[in-house]
Write a protein that holds these residues in place. Structure first.
Motif, mmCIF file in Angstrom:
data_model
loop_
_atom_site.group_PDB
_atom_site.id
_atom_site.type_symbol
_atom_site.label_atom_id
_atom_site.label_comp_id
_atom_site.label_asym_id
_atom_site.label_seq_id
_atom_site.Cartn_x
_atom_site.Cartn_y
_atom_site.Cartn_z
ATOM 1 N N LEU A 6 10.124 11.185 -4.991
ATOM 2 C CA LEU A 6 9.367 10.102 -5.641
ATOM 3 C C LEU A 6 7.975 10.530 -6.090
ATOM 4 C CD1 LEU A 6 10.200 7.118 -3.247
ATOM 5 C CD2 LEU A 6 10.804 7.260 -5.669
ATOM 6 N N SER A 7 7.554 11.738 -5.655
ATOM 7 C CA SER A 7 6.191 12.181 -5.983
ATOM 8 C C SER A 7 6.118 12.618 -7.440
ATOM 9 C CB SER A 7 5.782 13.345 -5.063
ATOM 10 O OG SER A 7 5.844 12.944 -3.726
ATOM 11 N N LYS A 8 6.162 11.639 -8.323
ATOM 12 C CA LYS A 8 6.203 11.894 -9.778
ATOM 13 C C LYS A 8 5.614 10.716 -10.508
ATOM 14 C CE LYS A 8 9.874 14.929 -10.860
ATOM 15 N NZ LYS A 8 11.177 15.039 -11.467
ATOM 16 N N PHE A 55 0.872 -1.180 0.000
ATOM 17 C CA PHE A 55 0.000 0.000 0.000
ATOM 18 C C PHE A 55 0.905 1.225 0.000
ATOM 19 C CE2 PHE A 55 -3.561 2.292 2.561
ATOM 20 C CZ PHE A 55 -3.779 3.116 1.477
ATOM 21 N N LYS A 56 1.011 1.855 -1.183
ATOM 22 C CA LYS A 56 1.991 2.932 -1.369
ATOM 23 C C LYS A 56 1.583 4.221 -0.660
ATOM 24 C CE LYS A 56 1.699 2.267 -5.843
ATOM 25 N NZ LYS A 56 1.903 2.159 -7.299
ATOM 26 N N GLY A 57 2.571 4.994 -0.317
ATOM 27 C CA GLY A 57 2.314 6.272 0.338
ATOM 28 C C GLY A 57 3.617 6.860 0.848
ATOM 29 N N SER A 95 7.141 6.673 -10.715
ATOM 30 C CA SER A 95 7.806 6.068 -9.545
ATOM 31 C C SER A 95 7.164 4.731 -9.187
ATOM 32 C CB SER A 95 7.707 6.993 -8.328
ATOM 33 O OG SER A 95 8.327 8.212 -8.582
ATOM 34 N N GLY A 96 5.840 4.689 -9.230
ATOM 35 C CA GLY A 96 5.136 3.455 -8.874
ATOM 36 C C GLY A 96 5.347 2.370 -9.921
ATOM 37 N N ASP A 97 5.473 2.767 -11.176
ATOM 38 C CA ASP A 97 5.722 1.791 -12.243
ATOM 39 C C ASP A 97 7.061 1.093 -12.013
ATOM 40 O OD1 ASP A 97 3.449 3.004 -13.261
ATOM 41 O OD2 ASP A 97 4.588 4.347 -14.580
HETATM 42 N N1 LIG Z 1 6.618 12.075 -0.377
HETATM 43 C C1 LIG Z 1 6.890 10.782 -0.594
HETATM 44 N N2 LIG Z 1 7.611 10.096 0.321
HETATM 45 C C2 LIG Z 1 7.887 8.795 0.117
HETATM 46 N N3 LIG Z 1 7.483 8.076 -0.970
HETATM 47 C C3 LIG Z 1 6.757 8.704 -1.888
HETATM 48 C C4 LIG Z 1 6.410 10.074 -1.754
HETATM 49 N N4 LIG Z 1 5.684 10.427 -2.838
HETATM 50 C C5 LIG Z 1 5.569 9.330 -3.620
HETATM 51 N N5 LIG Z 1 6.210 8.282 -3.052
HETATM 52 C C6 LIG Z 1 6.309 6.907 -3.605
HETATM 53 O O1 LIG Z 1 6.319 6.997 -5.036
HETATM 54 C C7 LIG Z 1 5.516 5.976 -5.612
HETATM 55 C C8 LIG Z 1 4.371 6.635 -6.399
HETATM 56 O O2 LIG Z 1 3.586 5.638 -6.975
HETATM 57 P P1 LIG Z 1 2.295 5.954 -7.848
HETATM 58 O O3 LIG Z 1 1.469 6.988 -7.194
HETATM 59 O O4 LIG Z 1 1.662 4.660 -8.193
HETATM 60 O O5 LIG Z 1 2.941 6.614 -9.143
HETATM 61 P P2 LIG Z 1 2.851 6.217 -10.694
HETATM 62 O O6 LIG Z 1 1.599 5.433 -10.894
HETATM 63 O O7 LIG Z 1 2.827 7.521 -11.433
HETATM 64 O O8 LIG Z 1 4.059 5.439 -11.015
HETATM 65 C C9 LIG Z 1 5.037 5.106 -4.460
HETATM 66 O O9 LIG Z 1 5.932 4.036 -4.279
HETATM 67 C C10 LIG Z 1 5.101 6.044 -3.254
HETATM 68 O O10 LIG Z 1 5.298 5.350 -2.052
#
Ligand SMILES: Nc1ncnc2c1ncn2[C@@H]1O[C@H](COP(=O)(O)OP(=O)(O)O)[C@@H](O)[C@H]1O
Ligand SMILES: NC(=O)C1=CN([C@@H]2O[C@H](COP(=O)(O)OP(=O)(O)OC[C@H]3O[C@@H](n4cnc5c(N)ncnc54)[C@H](O)[C@@H]3O)[C@@H](O)[C@H]2O)[C@@H](O)CC1
Ligand SMILES: [K+]
Length: 459
Positions: A396-398, A373-375, A401-403
């Protein structure tokens, strides 16, 4: 990893009963740890703001211990109420500790207003006090829990939080990372490992990351599995996942769909015979028929990473009920959809974010799958156990990153990791690579993230 607790009152009680320590001994150690944090940087003066309960008592005991070491000023906006606060106040007064009537300038400020006893929102005068303290040009140290955290929007902004005894859940709320500063755990008279009892929630450490280093010199690409990434409408998402999977050690990576691929990725129109893990959902859209996806994800023997759009399809329920290795990787909005798909009810993002640990645990109890559960604090949940990653950064807020993370998990599944271990190592590697990035925080691209992961070392 270290256990994480909702409350530690029972641990304090157990510590007193099992090891014969009094509450006062515990408090003296709490105060000593606070002093150590105050003295970590050179200073001339400290302002200690003490509440009426035992959090304030910790602050008063700290004031006594610092007396003569630096200039100590104590502010008691609500007086003292608890028996220990009254006792510590008397001891401080006997030492002529200076009691001030308003916030005064100091090199460091200790927030000992409220700790684990804060159960209701701060009233207006306390909100104003916290705002004044936050505006001070001083190093800020929170005793146990920054005042206001978990009860409202005004929170003491700590550089350091000295948490008493063991880690507490409130410090790892999604919005807590911007106010807790560096977290230090104070031992209260017995070693931390003796104070702690087993917990179903753990905070991960660097040592929990097990990178897929290749120790055996005798090998070929077939030893490291074959990842299939299912491409979709936004083909870039799948390509990033595929690149991450290849870089994180998968022997072969195929991409299902039409796209211009980097040379190390193989294009395919169907499931390659020896595929070990399928990664799907990122950028998927409506490119594939549900029956095609069902054949790839549900009916094949392959391990599965179910990301993004797959979390909101009927086949999410089939994967949730499956016996084979499945890792779901939703962000909060996708988690809401996933909860609904697997029959756990309708929840909105706000509710989900306020109850991340409990809902992740609930989700994991109904399935053999693993949930990532990402966050800000990504959680890994499996069979009622929840592991929290304290690392990561706004870099990572881009998009993308999740991909990358989904591809990394797929790579480890393909290399034979059990799903929980694959999830834990990939989540840690992803977050630690982001922390290690030396460029500006706004400049981390998925490609740079993949390069960062490639340079990590096991602790
Ligand atoms: N402020 C932050 N601190 C830590 N991890 C972050 C932060 N912002 C984003 N992430 C991480 O970046 C990734 C974002 O994934 P997601 O929202 O699915 O992006 P996308 O679908 O565009 O690839 C997740 O692994 C999340 O935990
Ligand atoms: N129990 C133990 O053995 C130990 C306790 N310790 C300290 O004790 C603390 C807990 O002490 P307490 O249980 O006395 O609780 P707190 O000191 O955190 O707060 C309780 C007091 O604050 C009041 N209060 C709570 N929220 C308020 C609000 N929003 N506005 C106004 N008043 C409010 C309560 O009515 C009560 O008087 C811990 O955080 C820790 O700092 C440590 O010394 C370690 C050992
Ligand atoms: K506090």
């Amino acid at each position: 990893m270290h256990p994480l607790y909702k409350q530690v009152e029972t641990l304090d009680k157990r510590c007193c009963e099992v090891f014969g320590l009094s509450e006062e001994i515990l408090m003296e150690h709490a105060a000593l740890a606070l002093c150590k944090a105050v003295l970590e940087k050179p200073l001339i003066s400290v302002l200690i703001v003490c509440g009426p309960g035992n959090n304030g008592a910790d602050g008063l005991a700290c004031a006594r211990l610092l007396c003569g070491v630096c200039e100590v000023k104590v502010l008691l906006p609500l007086g003292v109420k608890s028996p220990l606060a009254t006792l510590q106040y008397a001891r401080a007064i006997a030492l002529h500790v200076k009691i001030v009537k308003a916030v005064e300038k100091a090199d460091a400020v200790v927030d000992a207003l409220f700790g684990s006893g804060q159960t209701r929102p701060l009233e207006a005068p306390m909100v104003a006090l916290i705002e004044t303290l936050n505006a001070q040009d001083a190093r800020k140290i929170a005793c146990d829990i920054p005042t206001g955290l978990g009860t409202g929007t005004t929170v003491f902004q700590a550089d350091v939080t000295v948490v008493m005894g063991a880690l507490k859940e409130v410090l790892f709320l999604e919005n807590a990372k911007s106010v807790v500063g560096k977290i230090e755990v104070a031992e209260l008279g017995v070693p931390r490992c003796m104070y702690e009892v087993p917990s179903q929630t753990q905070v991960l450490s660097v040592q929990d990351m097990r990178l897929p280093h290749r120790a055996n010199p005798v090998s070929h690409k077939g030893d490291f599995g074959h990842v299939l990434v299912v491409g979709g409408e936004k083909e870039g998402a799948g390509i990033l996942a595929a690149m991450a999977a290849f870089s994180f050690g998968a022997g072969l990576v195929s991409y299902l769909g039409e796209a211009f691929l980097p040379p190390h990725l193989m294009k395919t129109a169907s499931l390659p015979p020896k595929t070990t893990a399928v990664v799907a959902g990122m950028g998927l859209g409506n490119t594939h028929k549900e029956t095609t996806l069902k054949a790839l994800l549900v009916e094949s023997a392959c391990a599965v990473v179910a990301d993004a759009d797959v979390c909101d399809m009927p086949l999410a329920q089939m994967l949730y009920a499956h016996e084979k290795p499945v890792v779901f990787t939703p962000h909060p909005k996708e988690f809401c959809a996933l909860m609904k798909r697997v029959g756990l009810g309708e929840v909105d993002v706000e509710t989900v974010q306020a109850n991340r640990l409990a809902l992740a645990r609930q989700f994991s109890l109904g399935s053999k799958s693993v949930l990532v559960f990402k966050g800000v604090h990504t959680l890994v949940a499996h069979k009622g156990e929840v592991y929290l990653c304290p690392f990561g950064s706004p870099a990572l807020s881009k998009g993308g990153s999740g991909d990358v993370l989904a591809g990394m998990i797929g790579a480890l599944l393909a290399q034979g990791y059990a799903p929980k271990e694959a999830a834990i190592t990939a989540v840690l590697a992803h977050a630690l690579a982001a922390e290690a990035y030396e460029g500006n925080t706004y400049a981390l691209t998925p490609e740079r993230l993949i390069e960062g992961v490639a340079c990590l070392k096991n602790a």
